[in-house]
Design an enzyme around this catalytic site. Structure first.
Site, PDB file in Angstrom:
ATOM      1  N   CYS A 173       0.838  -1.202   0.000  1.00  0.00           N
ATOM      2  CA  CYS A 173       0.000   0.000   0.000  1.00  0.00           C
ATOM      3  C   CYS A 173       0.870   1.248   0.000  1.00  0.00           C
ATOM      4  O   CYS A 173       0.609   2.214  -0.727  1.00  0.00           O
ATOM      5  CB  CYS A 173      -0.941  -0.012   1.201  1.00  0.00           C
ATOM      6  SG  CYS A 173      -0.121  -0.041   2.818  1.00  0.00           S
TER       7      CYS A 173
ATOM      8  N   GLY B  26      -4.274  -5.030   9.527  1.00  0.00           N
ATOM      9  CA  GLY B  26      -4.680  -6.328  10.037  1.00  0.00           C
ATOM     10  C   GLY B  26      -3.487  -7.178  10.429  1.00  0.00           C
ATOM     11  O   GLY B  26      -2.333  -6.751  10.342  1.00  0.00           O
TER      12      GLY B  26
ATOM     13  N   GLY C 162      -2.115  -9.613   8.930  1.00  0.00           N
ATOM     14  CA  GLY C 162      -1.190  -9.858   7.824  1.00  0.00           C
ATOM     15  C   GLY C 162      -0.185  -8.732   7.677  1.00  0.00           C
ATOM     16  O   GLY C 162       1.019  -8.960   7.523  1.00  0.00           O
ATOM     17  N   THR C 163      -0.676  -7.495   7.747  1.00  0.00           N
ATOM     18  CA  THR C 163       0.214  -6.334   7.649  1.00  0.00           C
ATOM     19  C   THR C 163       1.204  -6.319   8.797  1.00  0.00           C
ATOM     20  O   THR C 163       2.409  -6.106   8.605  1.00  0.00           O
ATOM     21  CB  THR C 163      -0.606  -5.028   7.657  1.00  0.00           C
ATOM     22  OG1 THR C 163      -1.484  -5.022   6.533  1.00  0.00           O
ATOM     23  CG2 THR C 163       0.298  -3.809   7.600  1.00  0.00           C
ATOM     24  N   ARG C 164       0.719  -6.565   9.996  1.00  0.00           N
ATOM     25  CA  ARG C 164       1.589  -6.522  11.173  1.00  0.00           C
ATOM     26  C   ARG C 164       2.661  -7.606  11.125  1.00  0.00           C
ATOM     27  O   ARG C 164       3.785  -7.403  11.575  1.00  0.00           O
ATOM     28  CB  ARG C 164       0.747  -6.653  12.443  1.00  0.00           C
ATOM     29  CG  ARG C 164      -0.195  -5.483  12.650  1.00  0.00           C
ATOM     30  CD  ARG C 164      -1.157  -5.710  13.805  1.00  0.00           C
ATOM     31  NE  ARG C 164      -2.148  -4.651  13.868  1.00  0.00           N
ATOM     32  CZ  ARG C 164      -1.975  -3.478  14.467  1.00  0.00           C
ATOM     33  NH1 ARG C 164      -0.830  -3.224  15.071  1.00  0.00           N
ATOM     34  NH2 ARG C 164      -2.927  -2.566  14.461  1.00  0.00           N
ATOM     35  N   ALA C 165       2.294  -8.755  10.587  1.00  0.00           N
ATOM     36  CA  ALA C 165       3.250  -9.861  10.514  1.00  0.00           C
ATOM     37  C   ALA C 165       4.276  -9.667   9.406  1.00  0.00           C
ATOM     38  O   ALA C 165       5.298 -10.354   9.376  1.00  0.00           O
ATOM     39  CB  ALA C 165       2.510 -11.177  10.306  1.00  0.00           C
TER      40      ALA C 165
ATOM     41  N   ASN D  73      -4.990   3.315   2.814  1.00  0.00           N
ATOM     42  CA  ASN D  73      -3.870   2.425   2.530  1.00  0.00           C
ATOM     43  C   ASN D  73      -4.339   1.126   1.889  1.00  0.00           C
ATOM     44  O   ASN D  73      -3.657   0.560   1.025  1.00  0.00           O
ATOM     45  CB  ASN D  73      -3.085   2.133   3.811  1.00  0.00           C
ATOM     46  CG  ASN D  73      -3.964   1.663   4.955  1.00  0.00           C
ATOM     47  OD1 ASN D  73      -4.951   2.319   5.293  1.00  0.00           O
ATOM     48  ND2 ASN D  73      -3.624   0.539   5.563  1.00  0.00           N
TER      49      ASN D  73
END
Length: 300
Positions: free
Chosen positions: A126, A159, A161-164, A276
């Protein structure tokens, strides 16, 4: 008008928002949504909109007698890396919204038409979709020895996924700043802002430029790229005019141009502050439409 048939793999927030954008397309017809959770809201919404749905994953899709022309995948990098060669073997073109980066990366204002024949294209990140076009706008006018972007997004829009995948985000975006944006060296930083109410995505783009650079030409180039992005992301806008600074100790002895942008989402499924995520689904739709037009023109 004949449209290219589309399957969406993934049934989360991004996939659901993408579904609404694809439904408005003149070139793409979403017909399938595939997930792994039979109770997901995305699958339920897709069914109500008349799509054929399954919670049996990619295996189910590839076992169907009729295959889609394109698949948009918004799952995880691991899942897409496993599925990508299977899509190609089945003759299905793939638009990848994960960090897998199996195929070449595409940012519409910079290299939209360079990879239309590739079996798989990647939408980077993003932050990349929001900032790399600005770096590209500068580098097509002057040399950019260094570019740095800071993407600040609402924490609630990021979410699991983004954090990981924060490390993958920074590496993938930094690479895109160089390979697509045209900077000799790139750096990316992401900030998850916990402010409540949530803030709209805001990005800062720093570019080192020659001291004698044509500032008017750079400003004009940036405005033209912003106008290009606004064709598919109306909520993308400059916060103020590009700011030019003479060489200083702070900038490593180089002149710089700094651009501030914000991205407000269309609110199709995701809230407007999640620009984003919206810019990813909008850019993916734009790329898919270009691929579809090429496919349909060949078939005609």
């Amino acid at each position: 008008m004949t449209k290219a048939s589309v399957a969406i793999v993934g049934s989360g927030n991004i996939s659901t928002d993408l579904l609404y954008k694809l439904q408005r397309s003149e070139w793409l017809e979403p017909r399938w949504m595939i997930g792994i959770d039979p109770e997901s809201e995305g699958l339920a919404r897709a069914r109500k909109l008349g799509l054929e749905t399954s919670a049996e994953g990619v295996d189910w899709l590839l076992n169907q007698p009729e295959k889609p022309d394109l698949v948009f995948e918004a799952t995880s990098a691991y899942v897409h890396r496993e599925a990508a060669p299977r899509y190609e073997a089945a003759g299905i073109r793939a638009v990848d919204l994960t960090p897998a980066a199996v195929g070449p990366a595409v940012v519409p204002p910079a290299n939209l038409r360079e990879h239309l024949g590739a079996p798989n294209v990647n939408m980077i990140t993003c932050g990349g979709q929001a900032t790399i076009p600005i770096v590209y706008a500068v580098s097509r006018v002057v040399d950019v020895p260094y570019a740095e972007i800071v993407a600040s997004v609402a924490s609630v829009s990021a979410g699991p996924g983004t954090r990981a995948n924060i490390d993958e985000f920074t590496k993938t975006t930094s690479r895109g700043i160089e390979t697509i944006g045209g900077a000799q060296r790139g750096k990316a930083i992401i900030i998850l802002n916990p402010a409540d109410p949530p803030m709209i995505m805001r990005d800062t783009i720093f570019c080192a430029i020659p001291e004698d650079a044509d500032r008017a030409a750079i400003t004009d180039s940036i405005h033209r790229v912003v106008a290009d992005i606004q064709q598919y992301v109306p909520g993308y806008r400059l916060l103020n005019e590009p700011q030019f600074d003479d060489p200083s100790v702070v900038s490593g002895g180089q002149a710089t141009v700094t651009t501030f942008v914000e991205v407000e989402g269309a609110g199709d499924f995701l809230p407007p502050y999640a620009g984003n995520l919206d810019i990813m689904t909008a850019a993916a739709t734009k790329v898919g439409e270009e691929i579809a037009q090429k496919l349909l023109s060949v078939e005609a």
